[in-house]
Design an enzyme around this catalytic site. Structure first.
Site, PDB file in Angstrom:
ATOM      1  N   GLU A  33     -40.822 -56.727 -16.850  1.00  0.00           N
ATOM      2  CA  GLU A  33     -39.204 -56.315 -16.154  1.00  0.00           C
ATOM      3  C   GLU A  33     -39.578 -57.159 -14.682  1.00  0.00           C
ATOM      4  O   GLU A  33     -39.254 -56.547 -13.647  1.00  0.00           O
ATOM      5  CB  GLU A  33     -39.456 -54.933 -15.924  1.00  0.00           C
ATOM      6  CG  GLU A  33     -37.986 -54.425 -15.557  1.00  0.00           C
ATOM      7  CD  GLU A  33     -38.012 -52.900 -15.128  1.00  0.00           C
ATOM      8  OE1 GLU A  33     -37.224 -52.204 -15.654  1.00  0.00           O
ATOM      9  OE2 GLU A  33     -38.733 -52.799 -14.183  1.00  0.00           O
ATOM     10  N   GLU A  91     -36.556 -63.589  -9.794  1.00  0.00           N
ATOM     11  CA  GLU A  91     -38.089 -63.347  -9.716  1.00  0.00           C
ATOM     12  C   GLU A  91     -38.853 -64.309 -10.692  1.00  0.00           C
ATOM     13  O   GLU A  91     -40.097 -64.061 -10.832  1.00  0.00           O
ATOM     14  CB  GLU A  91     -38.287 -62.055 -10.004  1.00  0.00           C
ATOM     15  CG  GLU A  91     -37.772 -61.154  -9.005  1.00  0.00           C
ATOM     16  CD  GLU A  91     -38.428 -59.337  -9.305  1.00  0.00           C
ATOM     17  OE1 GLU A  91     -39.299 -59.252 -10.163  1.00  0.00           O
ATOM     18  OE2 GLU A  91     -37.915 -58.717  -8.423  1.00  0.00           O
TER      19      GLU A  91
END
Length: 641
Positions: free
Chosen positions: A150, A159
């Site tokens: 995640e 990210e």
């Protein structure tokens, strides 16, 4: 373990020692990770349930599971339980194993505590590395059959999702692996929602792609921005979903999965929607006109470009030749500089400060380019010294670009580092500083508590010897304000963790800065928030002044107290605290408020461990405040009566 800690009043960093958890001592400083979104994410029950259902559905037999960006180890523990590893004695083996990869050392140490508390620390292999540093045969014995992860931000890609998936598929995963999530889709909206890109977790993604979209305008108007969000399909069959879609979106793209939709319906801080602003003044469109949009994604971001048609106004693009002199500011800071009332107040305060000074020497103590340019512009005889503690060379480059664009020279602006300033101004016949100003604003410190901006007061104290006897300090005073508030969504998001899908996370509470349901013996931390963004909020009491900071004098300890009377009944979840900056002592109207009604600044929130039901009228609480200038801490005590 060493942790880099910033002193908010000096801007200096220092290494502090954090004891190992096995030593039996206090392990980690209170709220080490409190300003992150970990706690809010772990309190997101819909997200947790969606991942648990998808993992249980995907992992049906013993295998090797790789968890990239494992955090507290929640997904790793779900995977271990799905394989039945938690039911067996001994450590992991080849029949079934979970590898938890986490690069951030404080989080690794927290994860080990959580795994130990749940009795699975010998079932899950924890590796403190980036996933692209892992090697089969060295870090892991063989390729993984299943990937759970995640590593998502509000735009999805920020990210490092794409490079992480690329490396994992090339080096760490078997061919045709199972993955949770299975797929992600990014949607956007000008008028009606439209699909932009799909990203498959189960196969190696491309580094970049582009697409052209034709979007029909539903009304006449001007396109100022594109908003985007994503929908996660967590299982292969397409029965389990999670999304960051706004509540107000009603369209077939979301209605078709509404029956099984497990998206975040309540306010949360860990994911938001993304906004991309159209260049210039926007794009004018007519109803039913088709807008051509060119979208491109790289490994870490998505950008857009409007392709104009004969009926649309031409889109003006900015000149990026001066890219080296550009400074990236937060949206809130940009909005503040675009606020004409704020600019007028600041300019009027500067004019009054320089009225009776023929050749003023002005020191800009913070990173305010606005004040530097304003002083130089308003007084042709002034000399300006900006410290730019955060901007440094970038501030100088920007000023050069501004001077060139506005046809003036830099001969009256001299950038001197603070450590050299005293030596420079102590030279023979050197003038002393007549005016010391600050917004206050420190570049890169967007997530600090309001009183951390008292850093300029610390500098005023250190530099006292080079200030003239009649120096004017702007702002001249600071008023610490407080208000009791109804904050149900924020309180819930910062609640203490207990069982998450059956796994005990209570050991993480102090490190993550948990507030709600905290034991009475423990103090809740102050946390910085844009209160207006925190879901449902409501002021319950009058606004009170707790204490006053006098910047005309050197920094010293401050204390004060006030009786807060509730003006209406409700549930009090905590206190919001902020500073009002008094720019001019002779003008009562020259006050910059940074309270919860103002959207440009973050406030400090101190949540109660237990919400208190209050009645209006006679119900009140006394608040005491103490500011310690040695470490910049503010302490508050309250007693309901």
């Amino acid at each position: 373990m060493f942790q880099l800690k910033l002193n908010p009043l000096t801007g200096d960093s220092e290494w502090v020692v954090i004891e190992e958890e096995d030593s039996g001592k206090q392990t980690t400083p209170m709220a080490l990770l409190a300003t992150t979104s970990y706690l809010d994410m772990l309190n997101d029950t819909r997200r947790n349930r969606a991942f648990r259902l998808a993992i249980d559905k995907t992992i049906t037999k013993p295998c090797h599971v790789l968890d990239i960006g494992a955090g507290t180890g929640l997904l790793s523990m779900m995977a271990a339980r799905a394989m039945g590893l938690a039911d067996f004695e001994g450590s992991v083996g080849s029949e079934g194993m979970v590898t938890a990869c986490e690069s951030y050392l404080p989080m690794v140490k927290l994860m080990r505590k959580v795994l130990r508390a749940n009795g699975v620390d010998r079932k899950i292999r924890v590796i403190n590395k980036r996933s692209d540093e892992l090697e089969v045969g060295i870090d892991i014995p063989f390729r993984a059959d299943v990937l759970v992860s995640e590593i998502l931000d509000s735009e999805l890609l920020g990210e490092g999702l794409i490079p992480s998936l690329q490396h994992a598929h090339e080096k760490l995963l078997v061919e045709n692996p199972k993955t949770v999530p299975y797929q992600a889709t990014i949607y956007g909206q000008l008028s009606e929602p439209f699909k932009i890109f799909d990203f498959d977790f189960w196969r190696r993604p491309e580094s970049s792609r582009e697409t052209e979209l034709l979007i029909k305008a539903s009304n006449d108007g001007t396109i100022h921005a594109i908003i985007s969000w994503w929908i996660l399909q967590l299982d292969k069959e397409g029965t389990i979903f999670y999304s960051t879609v706004p509540k107000w979106i009603e369209h077939p793209v979301t209605k078709e999965i509404q029956s099984s939709f497990l998206g975040s319906q309540n306010w949360c801080d860990h994911w938001k929607q993304s906004v991309w602003f159209a260049p210039g003044t926007g794009v004018s469109v007519l109803r039913d006109e088709e807008v051509k949009l060119h979208a491109v994604h790289t490994e870490i971001r998505i950008t857009y470009k409007f392709m104009t048609s004969p009926h649309m106004k031409d889109v003006k693009h900015h000149d990026f030749d001066a890219r080296d002199s550009q400074i990236l500011l937060s949206p809130e800071r940009c909005a503040l500089y675009g606020d004409s009332s704020w600019r007028c107040l600041m300019l009027n305060a500067i004019r009054r400060a320089m009225q009776h000074r023929v050749f003023p020497l002005c020191l800009v103590a913070d990173d305010s380019i606005f004040l530097t340019v304003a002083v130089a512009h308003l007084s042709k005889n002034s000399n300006v010294i900006p410290l730019f503690p955060g901007l440094g060379k970038r501030g100088s480059q920007y000023l050069q670009a501004v001077a060139k664009a506005n046809g003036y020279t830099m001969d009256r602006i001299e950038i001197i580092k603070k450590k050299d300033l005293q030596l420079t101004l102590h030279e023979p016949r050197q003038r002393k500083v007549d005016l010391m100003v600050a917004e206050p604003f420190y570049y890169g410190n967007d997530s600090v508590l309001p009183w951390n901006n008292l850093r300029f007061w610390k500098d005023r104290t250190i530099l006292d010897s080079i200030l003239s006897t009649d120096v004017l300090i702007m702002p001249c005073r600071g008023l610490l304000k407080a208000c009791a508030m109804y904050l149900p969504d924020l309180w819930q998001s910062r609640c203490c963790l207990q069982k998450i899908e059956g796994f005990d996370h209570s050991t993480a509470n102090s490190v993550l800065g948990a507030c709600g349901d905290l034991p009475a013996s423990e103090e809740t931390p102050f946390l910085p928030f844009f209160v207006w963004q925190c879901g449902e909020v409501k002021a319950l009491s009058e606004i009170v002044t707790l204490l006053e900071f006098d910047f005309s004098k050197p920094m010293s300890p401050c204390s004060g107290k006030a009786q807060v009377r509730f003006r209406e009944a409700g549930i009090c979840h905590g206190f919001v605290v902020w500073i009002d900056w008094v720019m001019d002592a002779e003008d009562n109207a020259s006050i910059i408020s940074t309270g919860p009604d103002e959207r440009h600044w973050k406030q400090a929130v101190k949540l109660l461990s237990k919400p208190v039901e209050v009645n209006g009228g006679d119900f009140s609480t006394e608040i005491k405040a103490f500011f310690d200038p040695t470490d910049g801490d503010l302490m508050i005590q309250h007693v309901f009566s």
